[in-house]
Design an enzyme around this catalytic site. Structure first.
Site, PDB file in Angstrom:
ATOM      1  N   TYR A 206       0.828  -1.220   0.000  1.00 40.05           N
ATOM      2  CA  TYR A 206       0.000   0.000   0.000  1.00 40.05           C
ATOM      3  C   TYR A 206       0.857   1.263   0.000  1.00 40.05           C
ATOM      4  O   TYR A 206       0.472   2.279  -0.581  1.00 40.05           O
ATOM      5  CB  TYR A 206      -1.022  -0.049   1.152  1.00 40.05           C
ATOM      6  CG  TYR A 206      -2.120  -1.044   0.838  1.00 40.05           C
ATOM      7  CD1 TYR A 206      -2.085  -2.347   1.332  1.00 40.05           C
ATOM      8  CD2 TYR A 206      -3.133  -0.707  -0.055  1.00 40.05           C
ATOM      9  CE1 TYR A 206      -3.050  -3.274   0.971  1.00 40.05           C
ATOM     10  CE2 TYR A 206      -4.103  -1.626  -0.417  1.00 40.05           C
ATOM     11  CZ  TYR A 206      -4.059  -2.916   0.090  1.00 40.05           C
ATOM     12  OH  TYR A 206      -5.011  -3.826  -0.294  1.00 40.05           O
TER      13      TYR A 206
ATOM     14  N   ARG B 273       1.541   1.869  -3.614  1.00 41.41           N
ATOM     15  CA  ARG B 273       0.373   2.395  -4.346  1.00 41.41           C
ATOM     16  C   ARG B 273       0.066   3.823  -3.935  1.00 41.41           C
ATOM     17  O   ARG B 273      -0.336   4.653  -4.744  1.00 41.41           O
ATOM     18  CB  ARG B 273      -0.833   1.478  -4.116  1.00 41.41           C
ATOM     19  CG  ARG B 273      -0.670   0.156  -4.838  1.00 41.41           C
ATOM     20  CD  ARG B 273      -1.766  -0.805  -4.504  1.00 41.41           C
ATOM     21  NE  ARG B 273      -3.066  -0.324  -4.964  1.00 41.41           N
ATOM     22  CZ  ARG B 273      -4.222  -0.875  -4.565  1.00 41.41           C
ATOM     23  NH1 ARG B 273      -4.218  -1.867  -3.694  1.00 41.41           N
ATOM     24  NH2 ARG B 273      -5.367  -0.428  -5.021  1.00 41.41           N
TER      25      ARG B 273
ATOM     26  N   GLN C 217     -15.302   1.965  -6.051  1.00 41.58           N
ATOM     27  CA  GLN C 217     -14.577   0.845  -5.451  1.00 41.58           C
ATOM     28  C   GLN C 217     -13.103   1.226  -5.339  1.00 41.58           C
ATOM     29  O   GLN C 217     -12.325   0.521  -4.707  1.00 41.58           O
ATOM     30  CB  GLN C 217     -14.695  -0.407  -6.326  1.00 41.58           C
ATOM     31  CG  GLN C 217     -16.122  -0.872  -6.541  1.00 41.58           C
ATOM     32  CD  GLN C 217     -16.195  -1.932  -7.625  1.00 41.58           C
ATOM     33  OE1 GLN C 217     -16.059  -3.130  -7.346  1.00 41.58           O
ATOM     34  NE2 GLN C 217     -16.400  -1.518  -8.864  1.00 41.58           N
TER      35      GLN C 217
ATOM     36  N   ASP D  50      -8.178   5.327  -4.781  1.00 34.16           N
ATOM     37  CA  ASP D  50      -7.424   6.537  -5.146  1.00 34.16           C
ATOM     38  C   ASP D  50      -8.316   7.759  -4.907  1.00 34.16           C
ATOM     39  O   ASP D  50      -9.513   7.626  -4.664  1.00 34.16           O
ATOM     40  CB  ASP D  50      -6.949   6.450  -6.618  1.00 34.16           C
ATOM     41  CG  ASP D  50      -8.100   6.441  -7.628  1.00 34.16           C
ATOM     42  OD1 ASP D  50      -8.140   5.537  -8.491  1.00 34.16           O
ATOM     43  OD2 ASP D  50      -8.964   7.337  -7.557  1.00 34.16           O
TER      44      ASP D  50
ATOM     45  N   HIS E 279     -14.693   0.893  -0.565  1.00 34.63           N
ATOM     46  CA  HIS E 279     -13.571   0.018  -0.196  1.00 34.63           C
ATOM     47  C   HIS E 279     -12.445   0.777   0.479  1.00 34.63           C
ATOM     48  O   HIS E 279     -11.313   0.290   0.552  1.00 34.63           O
ATOM     49  CB  HIS E 279     -13.043  -0.723  -1.432  1.00 34.63           C
ATOM     50  CG  HIS E 279     -14.005  -1.754  -1.932  1.00 34.63           C
ATOM     51  ND1 HIS E 279     -13.939  -2.283  -3.198  1.00 34.63           N
ATOM     52  CD2 HIS E 279     -15.080  -2.345  -1.345  1.00 34.63           C
ATOM     53  CE1 HIS E 279     -14.928  -3.163  -3.352  1.00 34.63           C
ATOM     54  NE2 HIS E 279     -15.633  -3.203  -2.250  1.00 34.63           N
TER      55      HIS E 279
ATOM     56  N   CYS F 121      -6.293   3.307  12.792  1.00 36.11           N
ATOM     57  CA  CYS F 121      -5.494   2.821  13.923  1.00 36.11           C
ATOM     58  C   CYS F 121      -6.203   1.625  14.548  1.00 36.11           C
ATOM     59  O   CYS F 121      -7.378   1.716  14.921  1.00 36.11           O
ATOM     60  CB  CYS F 121      -5.332   3.929  14.981  1.00 36.11           C
ATOM     61  SG  CYS F 121      -4.446   3.344  16.441  1.00 36.11           S
TER      62      CYS F 121
ATOM     63  N   GLY G 190     -16.007   1.246 -15.756  1.00 37.84           N
ATOM     64  CA  GLY G 190     -14.630   0.776 -15.535  1.00 37.84           C
ATOM     65  C   GLY G 190     -14.482  -0.267 -14.452  1.00 37.84           C
ATOM     66  O   GLY G 190     -13.536  -0.217 -13.664  1.00 37.84           O
ATOM     67  N   THR G 191     -15.398  -1.245 -14.414  1.00 42.89           N
ATOM     68  CA  THR G 191     -15.243  -2.310 -13.423  1.00 42.89           C
ATOM     69  C   THR G 191     -15.544  -3.665 -14.069  1.00 42.89           C
ATOM     70  O   THR G 191     -16.402  -3.772 -14.928  1.00 42.89           O
ATOM     71  CB  THR G 191     -16.124  -2.079 -12.168  1.00 42.89           C
ATOM     72  OG1 THR G 191     -15.934  -3.156 -11.245  1.00 42.89           O
ATOM     73  CG2 THR G 191     -17.596  -1.967 -12.511  1.00 42.89           C
ATOM     74  N   SER G 192     -14.818  -4.677 -13.613  1.00 40.56           N
ATOM     75  CA  SER G 192     -14.934  -6.013 -14.224  1.00 40.56           C
ATOM     76  C   SER G 192     -16.123  -6.786 -13.681  1.00 40.56           C
ATOM     77  O   SER G 192     -16.461  -7.852 -14.167  1.00 40.56           O
ATOM     78  CB  SER G 192     -13.656  -6.813 -13.939  1.00 40.56           C
ATOM     79  OG  SER G 192     -13.484  -6.944 -12.531  1.00 40.56           O
TER      80      SER G 192
END
Ligand code: BV8
Length: 233
Positions: A56, A59, A91, A94, A109, A117, A175-177
């Site tokens: 992460y 990314r 989802q 970014d 997500h 924390c 833009g999602t599968s």
């Protein structure tokens, strides 16, 4: 087209692909470089926190070098100018919708730029790395994790999303599968509420047959075209 009063939009990694952000399932995508169970599950995090925090961190750093593309900017225009109700669910973890000008984005997500924390359970805006176990800004414990919904974890604000799907008259998937639930099930929810369903994607998704209409092409072309059409009717 019957007058559209309430729209729900769901976006996935494909809307950020032209901004240079890796998608998950494309060749060489994120899940080719790493096994999902190693980097995107609580078990993987417990097993090897350094690997997951590093995944992460990488990314989060890549995000700083990316720019929103015309698709993100067009959806922000729709949010500003559309007279009806709009819920933009993503989802994506970014912040390109926000940097494209969108003010109200529901990150089901989680977000790369948020830290959770595990000691005091507070969330903080976070742009740095986590691998060195920095102290939580609130309780100072070195127990920050990415504020990301991993596999097996409950996505955020599901009640609000289902309420909007019940009430909407148009559901647009961009833009999602359509490979991951519960997001992949939203089109069926929208259909059962009587909404029209539209898919804008580079290639047919796993749920394409559930859409009234699928337009194939890059989001940077299809989304501005669609937003123009909605705002000009
Ligand atoms: C939950 C954050 C339960 C992490 C993500 C068996 C059957 C059914 C379901 C399951 C099952 N076993 C387990 C499950 C549940 C599981 C699931 O669905 N697994 C799948 C693999 C089968 N789901 C979960 O675990 C979810 N939680 O179910 O909780 C629960 C119940 C009660 C109490 C507690 C818990 C949580 C899932 C969330 C996981 N986190 N992301 C991170 O980002 O690192 S998932 C991640 O992959 C994304 O967020 C997204 O949701 C998902 C799919 O990715 P996409 O965005 O679609 O990207 P992808 O690369 O796949 O596709 C890109 C698309 O864009 C392509 O179609 C391509 O053609 C297109 N494209 C490319 N370029 C462009 C383009 N389109 C336009 N223009 C372009 N230029």
């Amino acid at each position: 087209m019957a007058e559209i009063k309430r729209i729900v939009i769901l976006t996935g990694a494909g809307i950020s692909a032209e901004s240079g952000i890796d998608t998950f399932r494309a060749a060489g995508g994120l899940w080719e470089q790493h096994r999902i169970e190693d980097v995107a599950t609580p078990e993987g995090f417990a097993r090897n926190p350094d690997l997951v925090l590093g995944f992460y961190d990488m990314r989060r750093a890549a995000l700083a070098r990316a720019e929103p593309n015309p698709a993100h900017i067009a959806l922000a225009r729709l949010e500003r100018e559309f007279a009806g109700e709009l819920l933009l669910v993503t989802q994506n973890v970014d912040d390109l919708h926000e940097r494209g000008g969108a003010a109200r984005v529901l990150h089901m997500h989680g977000e790369l730029r948020s830290a959770l924390c595990t000691s005091c359970e507070t969330r903080s805006r976070w742009d740095a790395a986590m691998q060195e176990r920095p102290p939580c800004p609130v309780c100072r414990a070195p127990t920050l994790r990415p504020d990301i919904v991993w596999f097996g974890e409950m996505p955020y604000q599901m009640g609000r999303i289902y309420q909007a799907l019940e009430a909407c008259d148009l559901f647009v998937s961009i833009g999602t599968s359509g490979a991951v639930y519960p997001a992949a099930g939203f089109v069926a929810e929208a259909r059962s509420s009587g909404a029209r369903t539209l898919e804008l994607n580079l290639e047919p998704s796993e749920g394409s047959r559930l859409f009234d209409e699928t337009r194939l092409g890059p989001a940077s072309v299809l989304v501005p075209e669609w937003v123009d059409a909605v705002l000009n009717t």
